[in-house]
Design a protein around this motif. Structure first.
Motif, PDB file in Angstrom:
ATOM      1  N   GLN A  81       0.818  -1.193   0.000  1.00 10.26           N
ATOM      2  CA  GLN A  81       0.000   0.000   0.000  1.00 10.26           C
ATOM      3  C   GLN A  81       0.864   1.261   0.000  1.00 10.26           C
ATOM      4  OE1 GLN A  81      -3.944  -0.067   1.065  1.00 10.26           O
ATOM      5  NE2 GLN A  81      -3.465  -1.663  -0.394  1.00 10.26           N
ATOM      6  N   GLN A  82       1.980   1.182   0.712  1.00  6.88           N
ATOM      7  CA  GLN A  82       2.894   2.325   0.789  1.00  6.88           C
ATOM      8  C   GLN A  82       3.510   2.616  -0.581  1.00  6.88           C
ATOM      9  OE1 GLN A  82       6.172   1.737   3.524  1.00  6.88           O
ATOM     10  NE2 GLN A  82       6.170   3.899   4.096  1.00  6.88           N
TER      11      GLN A  82
ATOM     12  N   ALA B  65       0.829   4.109  -2.820  1.00  5.58           N
ATOM     13  CA  ALA B  65       0.516   5.489  -2.437  1.00  5.58           C
ATOM     14  C   ALA B  65       1.588   6.454  -2.937  1.00  5.58           C
ATOM     15  CB  ALA B  65       0.369   5.577  -0.920  1.00  5.58           C
TER      16      ALA B  65
ATOM     17  N   GLU C  34       0.874   9.394  -5.643  1.00  4.27           N
ATOM     18  CA  GLU C  34       1.148  10.778  -5.287  1.00  4.27           C
ATOM     19  C   GLU C  34       2.098  11.425  -6.287  1.00  4.27           C
ATOM     20  OE1 GLU C  34       2.409  13.339  -1.332  1.00  4.27           O
ATOM     21  OE2 GLU C  34       3.279  11.348  -1.615  1.00  4.27           O
TER      22      GLU C  34
ATOM     23  N   LEU D 235      -7.137   1.792   1.557  1.00  2.00           N
ATOM     24  CA  LEU D 235      -6.228   2.663   0.826  1.00  2.00           C
ATOM     25  C   LEU D 235      -6.823   4.049   0.658  1.00  2.00           C
ATOM     26  CD1 LEU D 235      -3.538   2.940  -0.595  1.00  2.00           C
ATOM     27  CD2 LEU D 235      -4.601   2.073  -2.693  1.00  2.00           C
TER      28      LEU D 235
ATOM     29  N   ALA E 271      -5.615   6.000   3.513  1.00  2.00           N
ATOM     30  CA  ALA E 271      -4.186   6.271   3.409  1.00  2.00           C
ATOM     31  C   ALA E 271      -3.909   7.405   2.424  1.00  2.00           C
ATOM     32  CB  ALA E 271      -3.453   5.009   2.977  1.00  2.00           C
ATOM     33  N   LEU E 272      -4.682   7.479   1.333  1.00  2.00           N
ATOM     34  CA  LEU E 272      -4.465   8.510   0.327  1.00  2.00           C
ATOM     35  C   LEU E 272      -5.079   9.851   0.727  1.00  2.00           C
ATOM     36  CD1 LEU E 272      -5.162   6.476  -2.950  1.00  2.00           C
ATOM     37  CD2 LEU E 272      -2.946   7.080  -1.965  1.00  2.00           C
TER      38      LEU E 272
ATOM     39  N   TYR F 193       1.454   7.565   4.871  1.00  2.00           N
ATOM     40  CA  TYR F 193       1.662   6.999   3.534  1.00  2.00           C
ATOM     41  C   TYR F 193       2.143   8.015   2.503  1.00  2.00           C
ATOM     42  CZ  TYR F 193      -0.431   2.550   4.862  1.00  2.00           C
ATOM     43  OH  TYR F 193      -0.680   1.336   5.446  1.00  2.00           O
ATOM     44  N   LEU F 194       1.748   9.254   2.629  1.00  2.00           N
ATOM     45  CA  LEU F 194       2.155  10.269   1.648  1.00  2.00           C
ATOM     46  C   LEU F 194       2.288  11.632   2.319  1.00  2.00           C
ATOM     47  CD1 LEU F 194      -0.946  11.195   1.515  1.00  2.00           C
ATOM     48  CD2 LEU F 194      -1.069   9.897  -0.585  1.00  2.00           C
TER      49      LEU F 194
END
Length: 497
Positions: A373-374, A377, A381, A395, A398-399, A406-407
């Motif tokens: 997922q990292q 992301a 990005e 996710l 996370a986004l 993550y970002l």
């Protein structure tokens, strides 16, 4: 072997407690050192960390940035307090949870000593070694979720209750229900046992946890208009599991995990043999411990739609203590061999995925999920900043929220309910620039769950629908632009032409 007379308790100096806490903390931190900066995972993203952030930033005891539910604020308050000192970051969160895990190991050690007082040898040491090696405990020890802290206070309450420290046990139970609401079964078991022993005045102390949980539910109802936070959570966790088929499958899954998976069957056989021989589990302490296990397993099979194995953590230290105590009936060479075999099975279980669906958080598979997922992301990005991206939870969280690790900047995210073919085909491609597809469950091709009859049963009783396959996605109008894979899990990014 069992001594005929119960051994008296030895006085333990405070520096001895400190020594063992330092030892267990060292073990916890050294074994988790490579994972301390890992971003948040699944329910951390969706519930517990956002709720803690609401408390940390806005002093909101009822979550605002995520859907409120019945879970009490104990762990979230602990994290918010820790962040006020150590800063708010995944690293600080991991440190906070591992400190709790070290205390939990210490209490499990003391509980094993109490339960195995009439067992020769040093079974308590092996019991905590098995606990530390357990894939379930190892993963949950660092995650900002409720079940490892619930294990801590369950073990502490049981230890104090067995030591006849009724008032302290009631206070531990009060802390337990403010960590996780299902912990209410512990004071109910203790109170019921005291009533059975005709000690009603002492049993009254265990009304304190009931009042503590009732106070939280009153606050929750006042703030949300619903006694359990929201109706959907209530339906899924209280009503949905009550179907007899779902209950039977949940109970079987609970028993399978406790007494078979990860070589647990070695300890289960020893328990059965020791029980048949008699003597070992006939003490008051063991009767209470086994009653607590039985009620916990039964109750957590009746409620809880997700059927997660982490719900079993509160009784796991007792199960390992029982396994090690039962192995004391064997001669030393066989006992040592079986204990080492069980330990080896637990260690292997951290890295080996079973040939059927399971929650990634049951072992180190969750780290593969987070790393994938990292990577996705960071790619999204870099390539689609300021453009809408479609994907599913977790996710989407996370986004959307950079503070989750993550970002750097939040993305424009369109949340999909799932990855089924129907959902993907209904998507208006003009409204998004990219789609991120990923494996949400562990379903190897050789799994027995791929049998057609099993698929039909899963669809009928659980509403299961398979996700759209990579082949189907690549046959559609989208263009695959990135792919990552780790130990059978994967993520793919598709661009809209």
């Amino acid at each position: 072997m069992i001594d005929t007379e119960r051994q008296p308790r030895r006085h333990i100096r405070s520096d001895t407690y400190l020594f063992f806490f330092a030892l267990f903390a060292l073990i916890a931190f050294l074994t988790h050192a490579p994972l301390l900066t890992l971003p948040y995972y699944w329910d951390e993203l969706g519930q517990f960390v956002p709720a803690a952030l609401d408390l940390f930033h806005d002093e909101a005891w009822i979550p605002r940035s995520t859907l409120p539910n019945v879970h009490p604020p104990g762990v979230m308050a602990y994290l918010a307090a820790f962040w006020s000192v150590g800063g708010c970051s995944p690293l600080s969160t991991r440190v906070a949870m591992l400190l709790l895990a070290a205390v939990a190991i210490l209490v499990a050690f003391l509980l094993a000593i109490e339960l195995c007082r009439n067992t020769r040898g040093v079974p308590a040491f092996m019991a905590v070694i098995l606990l530390c090696a357990s894939p379930l405990f190892f993963a949950q020890a660092m995650l900002a979720q409720l079940d490892m802290p619930a294990m801590l206070f369950t073990s502490l309450a049981l230890l104090l209750f067995l030591q006849e420290k009724t008032r302290l046990a009631a206070l531990a139970c009060a802390a337990l229900v403010l960590v996780k609401e299902t912990g209410l079964i512990v004071p109910l078991v203790f109170g019921g046992w005291l009533i059975y022993e005709n000690r009603r005045r002492e049993a009254a102390w265990f009304l304190l946890p009931v009042l503590a949980l009732g106070a939280w539910l009153a606050v929750l109802a006042h703030g949300t208009g619903h006694p359990f936070g929201n109706s959907e959570f209530t339906r899924y966790n209280l009503y949905y599991p009550l179907h007899p088929v779902r209950f039977a499958l949940a109970l079987g899954r609970r028993l399978y995990y406790l007494f078979f998976q990860d070589f647990h069957w070695i300890g289960a056989i020893a328990i059965f043999v020791a029980w048949r021989r008699g003597g070992l589990f006939t003490t008051r302490a063991w009767k209470i411990a086994w009653l607590l296990i039985a009620v916990h397993v039964l109750f957590l099979s009746i409620i809880g739609g997700a059927m997660l194995e982490r719900y079993l953590l509160p009784v796991l230290p007792v199960v390992y203590a029982a396994m090690v105590a039962a192995m004391s009936i064997y001669r030393p060479p066989l006992r040592i061999a079986l204990q080492l075999a069980l330990l080896a099975g637990l260690i292997a279980g951290n890295f080996w995925n079973p040939p059927y669906p399971f929650p990634f958080e049951n072992n180190l598979a969750f780290t593969d999920f987070v790393r994938l997922q990292q990577e996705a992301a960071e790619f999204v990005e870099q390539h689609y900043a300021g453009q809408p991206v479609a994907t599913v939870w977790p996710l989407t969280a996370a986004l959307s929220r950079p503070e989750l690790g993550y970002l750097i900047h939040p993305m424009m995210v369109r949340s999909l309910p799932d990855f089924t073919a129907a959902t993907v085909h209904r998507l208006d491609w003009r409204s998004v620039r990219a789609v991120v597809l990923f494996s949400r469950t562990w379903e190897p091709q050789w799994s027995w769950t791929n049998i057609e009859l099993v698929r039909k049963l899963r669809h009928r009783f659980y509403g299961y629908e398979p996700d759209v396959s990579v082949v189907q996605m690549r046959d559609g109008p989208l263009v695959p632009v990135a792919h990552w894979a780790r130990h059978g899990q994967w993520v793919e990014v598709y661009e809209v032409p």
